[in-house]
Design a protein around this motif. Structure first.
Motif, PDB file in Angstrom:
ATOM      1  N   ILE A  24       0.839  -1.200   0.000  1.00  0.00           N
ATOM      2  CA  ILE A  24       0.000   0.000   0.000  1.00  0.00           C
ATOM      3  C   ILE A  24       0.874   1.250   0.000  1.00  0.00           C
ATOM      4  CG2 ILE A  24      -1.647   1.362   1.363  1.00  0.00           C
ATOM      5  CD1 ILE A  24      -2.934  -1.332   2.236  1.00  0.00           C
ATOM      6  N   ALA A  25       1.965   1.236   0.759  1.00  0.00           N
ATOM      7  CA  ALA A  25       2.883   2.386   0.793  1.00  0.00           C
ATOM      8  C   ALA A  25       3.437   2.666  -0.601  1.00  0.00           C
ATOM      9  CB  ALA A  25       4.012   2.135   1.787  1.00  0.00           C
ATOM     10  N   TYR A  26       3.857   1.623  -1.313  1.00  0.00           N
ATOM     11  CA  TYR A  26       4.361   1.815  -2.673  1.00  0.00           C
ATOM     12  C   TYR A  26       3.276   2.359  -3.598  1.00  0.00           C
ATOM     13  CZ  TYR A  26       9.019  -0.143  -2.094  1.00  0.00           C
ATOM     14  OH  TYR A  26      10.331  -0.345  -1.719  1.00  0.00           O
ATOM     15  N   GLU A  27       2.053   1.866  -3.459  1.00  0.00           N
ATOM     16  CA  GLU A  27       0.950   2.349  -4.291  1.00  0.00           C
ATOM     17  C   GLU A  27       0.648   3.817  -3.998  1.00  0.00           C
ATOM     18  OE1 GLU A  27      -2.558  -0.126  -4.106  1.00  0.00           O
ATOM     19  OE2 GLU A  27      -1.377  -1.944  -4.304  1.00  0.00           O
ATOM     20  N   VAL A  97      -4.618  13.804   1.327  1.00  0.00           N
ATOM     21  CA  VAL A  97      -4.932  13.086   2.557  1.00  0.00           C
ATOM     22  C   VAL A  97      -5.285  11.653   2.211  1.00  0.00           C
ATOM     23  CG1 VAL A  97      -6.509  12.946   4.533  1.00  0.00           C
ATOM     24  CG2 VAL A  97      -5.810  15.189   3.652  1.00  0.00           C
ATOM     25  N   VAL A  98      -4.745  10.717   2.978  1.00  0.00           N
ATOM     26  CA  VAL A  98      -5.147   9.314   2.865  1.00  0.00           C
ATOM     27  C   VAL A  98      -5.812   8.949   4.185  1.00  0.00           C
ATOM     28  CG1 VAL A  98      -4.415   6.925   2.550  1.00  0.00           C
ATOM     29  CG2 VAL A  98      -3.290   8.748   1.249  1.00  0.00           C
ATOM     30  N   LEU A  99      -7.086   8.619   4.112  1.00  0.00           N
ATOM     31  CA  LEU A  99      -7.877   8.228   5.278  1.00  0.00           C
ATOM     32  C   LEU A  99      -7.785   6.714   5.415  1.00  0.00           C
ATOM     33  CD1 LEU A  99      -9.879   8.987   7.516  1.00  0.00           C
ATOM     34  CD2 LEU A  99     -11.706   8.867   5.799  1.00  0.00           C
ATOM     35  N   MET A 100      -7.294   6.257   6.576  1.00  0.00           N
ATOM     36  CA  MET A 100      -6.965   4.835   6.776  1.00  0.00           C
ATOM     37  C   MET A 100      -7.819   4.210   7.865  1.00  0.00           C
ATOM     38  SD  MET A 100      -4.410   2.653   5.899  1.00  0.00           S
ATOM     39  CE  MET A 100      -4.355   0.941   6.289  1.00  0.00           C
ATOM     40  N   ALA A 128      -7.705   4.248   2.285  1.00  0.00           N
ATOM     41  CA  ALA A 128      -6.890   3.028   2.332  1.00  0.00           C
ATOM     42  C   ALA A 128      -7.447   2.133   3.439  1.00  0.00           C
ATOM     43  CB  ALA A 128      -5.426   3.365   2.612  1.00  0.00           C
ATOM     44  N   THR A 129      -7.481   0.842   3.185  1.00  0.00           N
ATOM     45  CA  THR A 129      -7.964  -0.103   4.182  1.00  0.00           C
ATOM     46  C   THR A 129      -7.167  -1.398   4.092  1.00  0.00           C
ATOM     47  OG1 THR A 129      -9.941  -1.171   5.081  1.00  0.00           O
ATOM     48  CG2 THR A 129      -9.794  -1.044   2.698  1.00  0.00           C
ATOM     49  N   LEU A 130      -6.956  -2.016   5.228  1.00  0.00           N
ATOM     50  CA  LEU A 130      -6.260  -3.296   5.225  1.00  0.00           C
ATOM     51  C   LEU A 130      -7.147  -4.379   4.623  1.00  0.00           C
ATOM     52  CD1 LEU A 130      -3.763  -4.958   6.031  1.00  0.00           C
ATOM     53  CD2 LEU A 130      -4.857  -5.335   8.253  1.00  0.00           C
ATOM     54  N   ILE A 131      -8.415  -4.415   5.040  1.00  0.00           N
ATOM     55  CA  ILE A 131      -9.347  -5.445   4.552  1.00  0.00           C
ATOM     56  C   ILE A 131     -10.632  -4.775   4.085  1.00  0.00           C
ATOM     57  CG2 ILE A 131     -10.711  -7.476   5.180  1.00  0.00           C
ATOM     58  CD1 ILE A 131      -8.541  -8.092   7.272  1.00  0.00           C
ATOM     59  N   ASP A 132     -11.046  -5.098   2.856  1.00  0.00           N
ATOM     60  CA  ASP A 132     -12.305  -4.605   2.299  1.00  0.00           C
ATOM     61  C   ASP A 132     -13.285  -5.767   2.249  1.00  0.00           C
ATOM     62  OD1 ASP A 132     -14.409  -3.488   0.907  1.00  0.00           O
ATOM     63  OD2 ASP A 132     -13.159  -2.643  -0.680  1.00  0.00           O
ATOM     64  N   ARG A 133     -14.395  -5.638   2.976  1.00  0.00           N
ATOM     65  CA  ARG A 133     -15.393  -6.713   3.066  1.00  0.00           C
ATOM     66  C   ARG A 133     -16.480  -6.628   2.001  1.00  0.00           C
ATOM     67  NH1 ARG A 133     -17.971  -7.394   8.633  1.00  0.00           N
ATOM     68  NH2 ARG A 133     -18.988  -8.987   7.408  1.00  0.00           N
ATOM     69  N   HIS A 134     -16.627  -5.527   1.327  1.00  0.00           N
ATOM     70  CA  HIS A 134     -17.589  -5.373   0.221  1.00  0.00           C
ATOM     71  C   HIS A 134     -19.051  -5.463   0.643  1.00  0.00           C
ATOM     72  CE1 HIS A 134     -14.321  -5.375  -2.625  1.00  0.00           C
ATOM     73  NE2 HIS A 134     -13.860  -6.455  -2.058  1.00  0.00           N
ATOM     74  N   HIS A 135     -19.433  -4.673   1.643  1.00  0.00           N
ATOM     75  CA  HIS A 135     -20.844  -4.548   2.020  1.00  0.00           C
ATOM     76  C   HIS A 135     -21.226  -3.063   2.033  1.00  0.00           C
ATOM     77  CE1 HIS A 135     -21.406  -8.751   3.048  1.00  0.00           C
ATOM     78  NE2 HIS A 135     -20.264  -8.714   3.710  1.00  0.00           N
ATOM     79  N   PRO A 136     -21.036  -2.368   0.892  1.00  0.00           N
ATOM     80  CA  PRO A 136     -21.226  -0.918   0.909  1.00  0.00           C
ATOM     81  C   PRO A 136     -22.678  -0.505   1.144  1.00  0.00           C
ATOM     82  CG  PRO A 136     -20.948  -1.686  -1.333  1.00  0.00           C
ATOM     83  CD  PRO A 136     -20.703  -2.867  -0.432  1.00  0.00           C
ATOM     84  N   ARG A 137     -22.850   0.434   2.055  1.00  0.00           N
ATOM     85  CA  ARG A 137     -24.130   1.107   2.277  1.00  0.00           C
ATOM     86  C   ARG A 137     -23.963   2.604   2.054  1.00  0.00           C
ATOM     87  NH1 ARG A 137     -25.961  -1.692   7.876  1.00  0.00           N
ATOM     88  NH2 ARG A 137     -26.006  -3.825   7.112  1.00  0.00           N
ATOM     89  N   ILE A 140     -18.541   4.906  -0.365  1.00  0.00           N
ATOM     90  CA  ILE A 140     -17.126   4.923   0.000  1.00  0.00           C
ATOM     91  C   ILE A 140     -16.454   3.724  -0.672  1.00  0.00           C
ATOM     92  CG2 ILE A 140     -15.456   4.741   1.894  1.00  0.00           C
ATOM     93  CD1 ILE A 140     -17.087   7.315   2.024  1.00  0.00           C
ATOM     94  N   ALA A 141     -15.375   3.990  -1.379  1.00  0.00           N
ATOM     95  CA  ALA A 141     -14.589   2.918  -1.988  1.00  0.00           C
ATOM     96  C   ALA A 141     -13.128   3.160  -1.647  1.00  0.00           C
ATOM     97  CB  ALA A 141     -14.781   2.891  -3.504  1.00  0.00           C
ATOM     98  N   ALA A 142     -12.402   2.099  -1.426  1.00  0.00           N
ATOM     99  CA  ALA A 142     -10.984   2.223  -1.086  1.00  0.00           C
ATOM    100  C   ALA A 142     -10.140   2.342  -2.352  1.00  0.00           C
ATOM    101  CB  ALA A 142     -10.535   1.023  -0.269  1.00  0.00           C
ATOM    102  N   ALA A 143      -9.267   3.340  -2.358  1.00  0.00           N
ATOM    103  CA  ALA A 143      -8.299   3.475  -3.446  1.00  0.00           C
ATOM    104  C   ALA A 143      -7.158   2.475  -3.246  1.00  0.00           C
ATOM    105  CB  ALA A 143      -7.752   4.897  -3.490  1.00  0.00           C
ATOM    106  N   TYR A 144      -6.915   2.129  -1.976  1.00  0.00           N
ATOM    107  CA  TYR A 144      -5.832   1.205  -1.622  1.00  0.00           C
ATOM    108  C   TYR A 144      -6.401   0.141  -0.695  1.00  0.00           C
ATOM    109  CZ  TYR A 144      -3.454   5.520  -2.934  1.00  0.00           C
ATOM    110  OH  TYR A 144      -3.058   6.658  -3.585  1.00  0.00           O
TER     111      TYR A 144
END
Length: 171
Positions: A24-27, A97-100, A128-137, A140-144
């Motif tokens: 993620i840091a490299y991205e 800004v990267v919101l983590m 950015a998120t470590l784990i994306d569970r894919h239950h969007p309400r 919000i989508a993670a770029a990383y």
């Protein structure tokens, strides 16, 4: 062994989490190489801990100045208390800004965090998120994303970031 330990499945171990944070840091560097400064805003507590690890990686691989910002909010009832940013001295005006956060589930926590960040008129905000569970309400989508995981809405992901244990579990 407790009943909870019997029912949990290891998703990521310490080494895998470290690898995900490094990637993620490299991205982030790749997409922000023209920036002089970057603010990593971590949702308290695990999101902030991950932001600290991410900052350490970014400082090793890039010349970008990294500032850490802790985002404090009540995740259960976000409207009852204002979102607080610490330290308050960090100015986000025209900054990237990267919101983590550790887990992106419905997007609710991140959505409530955005208003406070947007009021300071940053140049851009990425998630950015470590784990994306894919239950969007919420929109919000993670770029990383470190790890993308299909789960049921009834399952729970727990990320442990302690000195003696670093892991992610599916409960």
């Amino acid at each position: 062994m407790t009943a909870q330990q019997k029912q949990q499945s290891l998703i990521l171990d310490r080494t895998q989490i470290e690898q995900k944070v490094k990637r993620i840091a490299y991205e982030i560097y790749e997409r922000n190489f023209e920036e002089q400064e970057l603010v990593l805003a971590g949702i308290h507590s695990n999101g902030y801990t991950l932001a600290e690890r991410l900052a350490a990686q970014l400082q090793q691989i890039s010349p970008i100045k990294v500032q850490l910002l802790r985002v404090n909010l009540n995740k259960a009832t976000p409207l009852q208390e204002p979102v607080k940013l610490e330290p308050e001295s960090i100015n986000l005006l025209n900054k990237a800004v990267v919101l983590m956060d550790d887990v992106l589930n419905t997007g609710k926590t991140l959505a409530y965090s955005l208003e406070t960040l947007l009021l300071q008129n940053p140049k851009k905000i990425e998630v950015a998120t470590l784990i994306d569970r894919h239950h969007p309400r919420y929109p919000i989508a993670a770029a990383y994303t470190g790890y993308s995981l299909a789960t049921t809405i009834n399952e729970h992901v727990e990320v442990v970031l302690q000195p003696d244990e670093v892991a992610a579990y599916l409960l």
